[in-house]
Scaffold this active site. Structure first.
Site, PDB file in Angstrom:
ATOM      1  N   CYS A   1      -1.618   6.489   1.098  1.00  0.00           N
ATOM      2  CA  CYS A   1      -1.374   6.048  -0.276  1.00  0.00           C
ATOM      3  C   CYS A   1      -0.046   5.305  -0.412  1.00  0.00           C
ATOM      4  O   CYS A   1       0.030   4.244  -1.038  1.00  0.00           O
ATOM      5  CB  CYS A   1      -1.359   7.252  -1.221  1.00  0.00           C
ATOM      6  SG  CYS A   1      -2.793   8.338  -1.111  1.00  0.00           S
ATOM      7  N   ASP A   2       1.012   5.879   0.167  1.00  0.00           N
ATOM      8  CA  ASP A   2       2.363   5.408  -0.109  1.00  0.00           C
ATOM      9  C   ASP A   2       3.067   4.742   1.060  1.00  0.00           C
ATOM     10  O   ASP A   2       4.133   4.133   0.873  1.00  0.00           O
ATOM     11  CB  ASP A   2       3.222   6.583  -0.601  1.00  0.00           C
ATOM     12  CG  ASP A   2       2.666   7.206  -1.868  1.00  0.00           C
ATOM     13  OD1 ASP A   2       2.121   6.451  -2.698  1.00  0.00           O
ATOM     14  OD2 ASP A   2       2.779   8.436  -2.034  1.00  0.00           O
TER      15      ASP A   2
ATOM     16  N   CYS B   1       0.995  11.735   1.122  1.00  0.00           N
ATOM     17  CA  CYS B   1      -0.114  10.873   1.527  1.00  0.00           C
ATOM     18  C   CYS B   1       0.417   9.566   2.085  1.00  0.00           C
ATOM     19  O   CYS B   1       0.817   8.673   1.324  1.00  0.00           O
ATOM     20  CB  CYS B   1      -1.043  10.612   0.338  1.00  0.00           C
ATOM     21  SG  CYS B   1      -2.406   9.493   0.721  1.00  0.00           S
TER      22      CYS B   1
END
Length: 327
Positions: free
Chosen positions: A153-154, A150
């Site tokens: 997300c990261d 992701c």
């Protein structure tokens, strides 16, 4: 494909004492939340269950730019929250809890969760699909320490770092372009000689000065001690191997449909649930919607369309059980 199978006689009153809801939806992504809205608006006592909360794969979308009527682009989290509020406003109940089992006995589905046991005559599986792993050394060991699925997300953790993106579909290309806003050293690794992504999406990658594309290449190993430090690439045509320094590897190698809750339902060769445009499965009263359904194209808009169709079909099925079908 499957069609809606209706009961031969009115059994709704006989099973009423066992029922907690008219319709249970498992999954709170685009398909599940749309189904919740349509189910609740049809005056069905509707329950949505999802361990991860609202959003599903939408949470991975940085800019949702191709949903009709939504412009300028919004991020997937905000969009999913609006969908959830809309469904709740129509009366749908949404519970964040893990589903442990789904069983059918007679005309009743029993759903056991960490929050309790629920029962309904109709269920919509909107469980989506999960990221497919590469299965190479270092992938699981370094997951969360540079290996990610992701970018939204990261990605911010790897600003100005050396980033590898694996895959050639829409998701891989979209995320590569996003990551290129964080770093000027992004390398896309794809085993084929051209992208599988839509042409416009692929061209954004090819024309981005911060992205290098390595076609005909696969990752053989992800190396590092307590974090990602390098990846071993192999050319699929020559077999030549090359070690490339890297700080992060974002993997988009496809998806596996999540059908484990009801393994006896009919599926296609790829494991997706077989269902036509009415979203009815081979099991009477069980419907499916979104990425878990067998279909050629998977987008937020097609998941939403599935959710609406599945809820409509479920309503028809329930009306027959209640003997509320009028000439």
């Amino acid at each position: 494909m499957c069609g809606i199978v209706y009961p031969e006689e009115n059994l709704y009153n006989a099973i009423m004492s066992e029922i907690t809801h008219d319709l249970i939806i498992i999954g709170a992504g685009a398909a599940g939340l749309t189904a919740a809205q349509y189910g609740a608006r049809s005056n069905l006592n509707t329950l949505v269950l999802d361990a991860a909360g609202n959003g599903g794969q939408m949470l991975n979308i940085m800019h949702l730019e191709n949903y009709p009527g939504v412009f300028p682009a919004v991020n997937g989290y905000d969009f999913s929250e609006i969908m959830a509020k809309q469904a709740a406003a129509f009366g749908a109940q949404i519970i964040q809890t893990s589903v442990q089992s789904l069983l059918k006995e007679g005309n009743v589905f029993t759903v056991t969760t960490a929050a309790g046991v629920y029962a309904a005559p109709a269920v919509i599986l909107a469980t989506g699909a999960e990221h497919r792993k590469l299965g190479v050394p270092g992938e699981s060991e370094l997951s969360g320490r540079g290996v990610s699925y992701c970018a939204t997300c990261d990605g911010p953790f790897f600003r100005k770092k050396r980033i590898i993106v694996v895959g050639g579909g829409d998701a891989a290309c979209d995320e590569a372009v996003y990551l290129a806003t964080l770093s000027d050293t992004v390398t896309v690794v794809h085993r084929r000689g051209q992208f599988r992504a839509q042409k416009a999406v692929g061209e954004r990658v090819l024309n981005n000065k911060n992205i290098t594309v390595r076609f005909f290449s696969i990752i053989k190993e992800i190396r590092g001690t307590d974090r990602v430090e390098s990846v071993l690439l192999e050319n699929t045509e020559t077999g030549a191997q090359e070690l490339i320094e890297a700080d992060a590897v974002f993997i988009y190698a496809g998806m596996n449909p999540r059908t484990e809750l009801f393994p006896d339902v009919r599926r296609d060769d790829a494991g997706y649930i077989a269902a036509g445009e009415d979203c009815a499965t081979s099991v009477p009263g069980l419907f499916c919607a979104g990425d878990v359904r067998s279909k050629p194209f998977r987008q937020v808009v097609t998941a939403a369309a599935d959710g609406a169709s599945a809820a409509h079909s479920a309503e028809q099925y329930i009306r027959v059980l209640r003997n509320e079908v009028y000439a």
